[in-house]
Design an enzyme around this catalytic site. Structure first.
Site, PDB file in Angstrom:
ATOM      1  N   GLU A  50       0.839  -1.206   0.000  1.00  0.00           N
ATOM      2  CA  GLU A  50       0.000   0.000   0.000  1.00  0.00           C
ATOM      3  C   GLU A  50       0.876   1.260   0.000  1.00  0.00           C
ATOM      4  OE1 GLU A  50      -0.084  -2.634   1.955  1.00  0.00           O
ATOM      5  OE2 GLU A  50      -1.994  -2.903   2.975  1.00  0.00           O
ATOM      6  N   CYS A  83      -0.469   0.156   7.759  1.00  0.00           N
ATOM      7  CA  CYS A  83      -0.879   0.691   6.452  1.00  0.00           C
ATOM      8  C   CYS A  83      -2.237   1.362   6.565  1.00  0.00           C
ATOM      9  CB  CYS A  83      -0.949  -0.429   5.427  1.00  0.00           C
ATOM     10  SG  CYS A  83       0.648  -1.134   5.119  1.00  0.00           S
ATOM     11  N   TRP A 166      20.816 -40.387 -13.305  1.00  0.00           N
ATOM     12  CA  TRP A 166      19.627 -39.583 -13.256  1.00  0.00           C
ATOM     13  C   TRP A 166      18.407 -40.481 -13.373  1.00  0.00           C
ATOM     14  CZ3 TRP A 166      19.760 -34.157 -13.407  1.00  0.00           C
ATOM     15  CH2 TRP A 166      21.027 -33.601 -13.505  1.00  0.00           C
ATOM     16  N   ASP A 196      25.550 -37.547  -2.649  1.00  0.00           N
ATOM     17  CA  ASP A 196      25.410 -36.766  -3.891  1.00  0.00           C
ATOM     18  C   ASP A 196      26.311 -35.533  -3.979  1.00  0.00           C
ATOM     19  OD1 ASP A 196      23.444 -38.579  -4.354  1.00  0.00           O
ATOM     20  OD2 ASP A 196      21.762 -37.196  -4.090  1.00  0.00           O
ATOM     21  N   ARG A 203      20.411 -22.773 -10.677  1.00  0.00           N
ATOM     22  CA  ARG A 203      21.282 -22.450 -11.813  1.00  0.00           C
ATOM     23  C   ARG A 203      20.467 -21.973 -13.015  1.00  0.00           C
ATOM     24  NH1 ARG A 203      23.368 -26.367  -8.784  1.00  0.00           N
ATOM     25  NH2 ARG A 203      22.835 -28.226  -9.956  1.00  0.00           N
ATOM     26  N   GLU A 279      14.407 -31.566   0.336  1.00  0.00           N
ATOM     27  CA  GLU A 279      14.964 -32.300  -0.810  1.00  0.00           C
ATOM     28  C   GLU A 279      15.950 -33.291  -0.253  1.00  0.00           C
ATOM     29  OE1 GLU A 279      16.023 -29.063  -3.921  1.00  0.00           O
ATOM     30  OE2 GLU A 279      16.591 -30.981  -4.776  1.00  0.00           O
ATOM     31  N   GLY A 281      16.858 -37.701   1.002  1.00  0.00           N
ATOM     32  CA  GLY A 281      16.658 -39.123   0.763  1.00  0.00           C
ATOM     33  C   GLY A 281      15.506 -39.638   1.625  1.00  0.00           C
TER      34      GLY A 281
HETATM   35  N1  LIG Z   1      15.732 -38.835  -6.047  1.00  0.00           N
HETATM   36  C1  LIG Z   1      15.678 -37.918  -5.114  1.00  0.00           C
HETATM   37  O1  LIG Z   1      14.750 -37.082  -5.064  1.00  0.00           O
HETATM   38  C2  LIG Z   1      16.731 -37.908  -4.057  1.00  0.00           C
HETATM   39  C3  LIG Z   1      16.899 -36.760  -3.277  1.00  0.00           C
HETATM   40  C4  LIG Z   1      17.833 -36.812  -2.260  1.00  0.00           C
HETATM   41  C5  LIG Z   1      18.566 -37.953  -2.053  1.00  0.00           C
HETATM   42  N2  LIG Z   1      18.407 -39.026  -2.840  1.00  0.00           N
HETATM   43  C6  LIG Z   1      19.177 -40.263  -2.617  1.00  0.00           C
HETATM   44  O2  LIG Z   1      18.871 -40.762  -1.316  1.00  0.00           O
HETATM   45  C7  LIG Z   1      19.989 -41.516  -0.846  1.00  0.00           C
HETATM   46  C8  LIG Z   1      20.277 -41.115   0.583  1.00  0.00           C
HETATM   47  O3  LIG Z   1      19.216 -41.555   1.387  1.00  0.00           O
HETATM   48  P1  LIG Z   1      19.130 -41.219   2.926  1.00  0.00           P
HETATM   49  O4  LIG Z   1      17.822 -41.685   3.417  1.00  0.00           O
HETATM   50  O5  LIG Z   1      20.347 -41.657   3.633  1.00  0.00           O
HETATM   51  O6  LIG Z   1      19.236 -39.627   2.859  1.00  0.00           O
HETATM   52  P2  LIG Z   1      18.761 -38.452   3.794  1.00  0.00           P
HETATM   53  O7  LIG Z   1      17.437 -38.722   4.371  1.00  0.00           O
HETATM   54  O8  LIG Z   1      18.943 -37.215   3.008  1.00  0.00           O
HETATM   55  O9  LIG Z   1      19.848 -38.480   4.957  1.00  0.00           O
HETATM   56  C9  LIG Z   1      19.742 -39.321   6.066  1.00  0.00           C
HETATM   57  C10 LIG Z   1      20.640 -38.804   7.152  1.00  0.00           C
HETATM   58  O10 LIG Z   1      20.214 -37.501   7.558  1.00  0.00           O
HETATM   59  C11 LIG Z   1      20.353 -37.364   8.955  1.00  0.00           C
HETATM   60  N3  LIG Z   1      19.024 -37.230   9.526  1.00  0.00           N
HETATM   61  C12 LIG Z   1      17.851 -37.732   9.053  1.00  0.00           C
HETATM   62  N4  LIG Z   1      16.840 -37.349   9.858  1.00  0.00           N
HETATM   63  C13 LIG Z   1      17.385 -36.602  10.835  1.00  0.00           C
HETATM   64  C14 LIG Z   1      16.868 -35.908  11.937  1.00  0.00           C
HETATM   65  N5  LIG Z   1      15.544 -35.867  12.221  1.00  0.00           N
HETATM   66  N6  LIG Z   1      17.719 -35.231  12.735  1.00  0.00           N
HETATM   67  C15 LIG Z   1      19.048 -35.197  12.472  1.00  0.00           C
HETATM   68  N7  LIG Z   1      19.599 -35.830  11.436  1.00  0.00           N
HETATM   69  C16 LIG Z   1      18.778 -36.512  10.622  1.00  0.00           C
HETATM   70  C17 LIG Z   1      21.056 -38.595   9.446  1.00  0.00           C
HETATM   71  O11 LIG Z   1      22.426 -38.291   9.318  1.00  0.00           O
HETATM   72  P3  LIG Z   1      23.551 -38.875  10.286  1.00  0.00           P
HETATM   73  O12 LIG Z   1      23.706 -40.292   9.843  1.00  0.00           O
HETATM   74  O13 LIG Z   1      24.737 -38.029  10.043  1.00  0.00           O
HETATM   75  O14 LIG Z   1      23.013 -38.785  11.685  1.00  0.00           O
HETATM   76  C18 LIG Z   1      20.621 -39.627   8.416  1.00  0.00           C
HETATM   77  O15 LIG Z   1      21.477 -40.720   8.339  1.00  0.00           O
HETATM   78  C19 LIG Z   1      21.129 -41.230  -1.789  1.00  0.00           C
HETATM   79  O16 LIG Z   1      21.301 -42.304  -2.658  1.00  0.00           O
HETATM   80  C20 LIG Z   1      20.660 -40.019  -2.573  1.00  0.00           C
HETATM   81  O17 LIG Z   1      21.200 -39.994  -3.862  1.00  0.00           O
HETATM   82  C21 LIG Z   1      17.505 -39.031  -3.859  1.00  0.00           C
END
Ligand SMILES: NC(=O)c1ccc[n+]([C@@H]2O[C@H](COP(=O)([O-])OP(=O)(O)OC[C@H]3O[C@@H](n4cnc5c(N)ncnc54)[C@H](OP(=O)(O)O)[C@@H]3O)[C@@H](O)[C@H]2O)c1
Length: 348
Positions: A50, A83, A166, A196, A203, A279, A281
């Site tokens: 406003e 406002c 990918w 990763d 970008r 974003e 795992g």
């Molecule tokens: N396609 C997609 O959209 C996509 C996106 C992202 C990742 N990915 C893939 O997913 C895979 C990894 O999977 P992920 O399940 O291990 O990944 P993630 O969920 O990103 O990471 C898990 C880690 O995050 C930490 N964490 C999770 N929850 C937590 C909480 N509440 N508080 C504190 N720390 C926490 C822990 O780390 P610490 O062990 O250090 O405690 C845990 O081991 C990879 O292969 C990657 O390429 C795919």
């Protein structure tokens, strides 16, 4: 006229995603059938829409004019004066707005009516859609949360042998840049950081990089990872591990009593992050998808089936939830991106 109100809403939509914990607002001032001023609230701490519109029109020209605003003009002293008070002071005669601000104790509407201004609340579905998540977020002091997942048709974010690039096409990546641009912070887990080495940046031309947030309990962080050294946006490491210290001065370690989703989100909101993108795992993604704190779930599906035992199935829970107690989503938009499908869902 309805068209002016819609123009005010369009201005608000244009700045959605860049106002932090503040609402995006647009305003158009009309006098004798001509637009004489318009404005939008561009970022937290900046002038409200406003005021921008009044400044553009010129204080002396707005007497007797009508101001169209996407959201009810505020009546409280926050970072800027109200406002509604400025509208009264300038001699604007009529105010039309499209959404009531249900988060404020006093209303600008009443304040302006008391001073003899003609005030009209004309609810508009686009304004309702724009502000509903903001109102929920402000009431709970939690950011608006989007979860993004790229997966195969059978719900895998990676193969059992840790291959993830990918799964979806490069065109999806470009769409994800737009998504990042709309958020103040990206949250990921240490598993993704390790596997990763992602930049989590935008970008594209004129893109805005969100802050990067890494969650860890173990504290086993790879400090050589790219995002710790690119200096493109702030990096925060959230942990409940009291032993974790950063070897890098510019990386913020946030130690919390616990790192459950709600605790982390409250802290991010208090730091001014109004919109957060998850974003990660499956470990972290599952925690957010199971929570009540997300408003949007974006799923990119590649027409591939990966198989295996589902080590990286994007949603995993320890227990089994009965079918009548599941989290439900409503698909509000779907589109093809190259060969992949994008589903945009709201939590019901
Ligand atoms: N396609 C997609 O959209 C996509 C996106 C992202 C990742 N990915 C893939 O997913 C895979 C990894 O999977 P992920 O399940 O291990 O990944 P993630 O969920 O990103 O990471 C898990 C880690 O995050 C930490 N964490 C999770 N929850 C937590 C909480 N509440 N508080 C504190 N720390 C926490 C822990 O780390 P610490 O062990 O250090 O405690 C845990 O081991 C990879 O292969 C990657 O390429 C795919």
């Amino acid at each position: 006229m309805k068209q002016y109100l819609e123009q005010a809403i369009s201005l608000a939509e244009m700045v959605e995603g860049q106002t932090g914990v503040n609402p995006p607002v647009g305003a158009v001032i009309v006098k004798e059938g001509r637009i004489i001023g318009m404005g939008a609230h561009l970022k937290k701490g900046d002038k409200h829409a406003e005021i921008q519109a009044i400044d553009m029109a010129g204080q002396d020209n707005v007497k007797g004019a009508t101001i169209y605003v996407s959201l009810e003009p505020c009546s409280h002293y926050g970072a800027t004066p109200p406002c509604a008070a400025r509208i009264i002071e300038t001699g604007i005669q009529k105010v039309v707005y499209a959404a009531r601000d249900i988060t404020l104790p006093a209303t600008g509407h009443d304040m302006m009516v008391e001073k003899g201004i003609d005030v009209y609340y004309e609810p508009h579905p686009r304004a309702e859609q724009l502000y509903a998540p903001f109102f929920t977020s402000k009431t709970a002091s939690l950011p608006i949360v989007t979860v993004k997942v790229s997966a195969s048709l059978d719900g895998k974010q990676a193969t059992d042998h840790d291959e993830s690039q990918w799964i979806t096409s490069k065109a999806v990546k470009t769409d994800v840049f737009k998504l990042r641009h709309m958020h103040d912070a990206i949250v990921t887990g240490n598993g993704t950081l390790t596997a990763d080495n992602p930049s989590l940046t935008v970008r594209t031309a004129d893109g805005r990089h969100p802050a990067r947030v890494i969650l860890t309990r173990s504290g086993n962080i790879n400090w050589d990872a790219t995002l710790f050294h690119d200096h493109l946006a702030p990096v925060y490491v959230y942990t409940d591990n009291t032993a974790l210290v950063s070897p890098l001065e510019h990386v913020n370690i946030v130690q919390l009593p616990n790192t459950e989703t709600e605790t982390v989100l409250h802290d991010l909101y208090n730091k001014g992050f109004g919109r957060v993108l998850i974003e990660a795992g499956p470990k972290l993604t599952s925690q957010f998808l199971a929570s009540e704190f997300i408003s949007t779930f974006i799923l990119y599906l590649a027409p591939k089936i990966i198989g295996g035992q589902g080590k990286y199935q994007y949603f995993q829970t320890e227990g089994v939830t009965p079918l009548d107690q599941l989290n439900h989503f409503e698909i509000v938009h779907s589109e093809m991106i190259d060969t992949d499908m994008k589903l945009l869902m709201k939590r019901k």
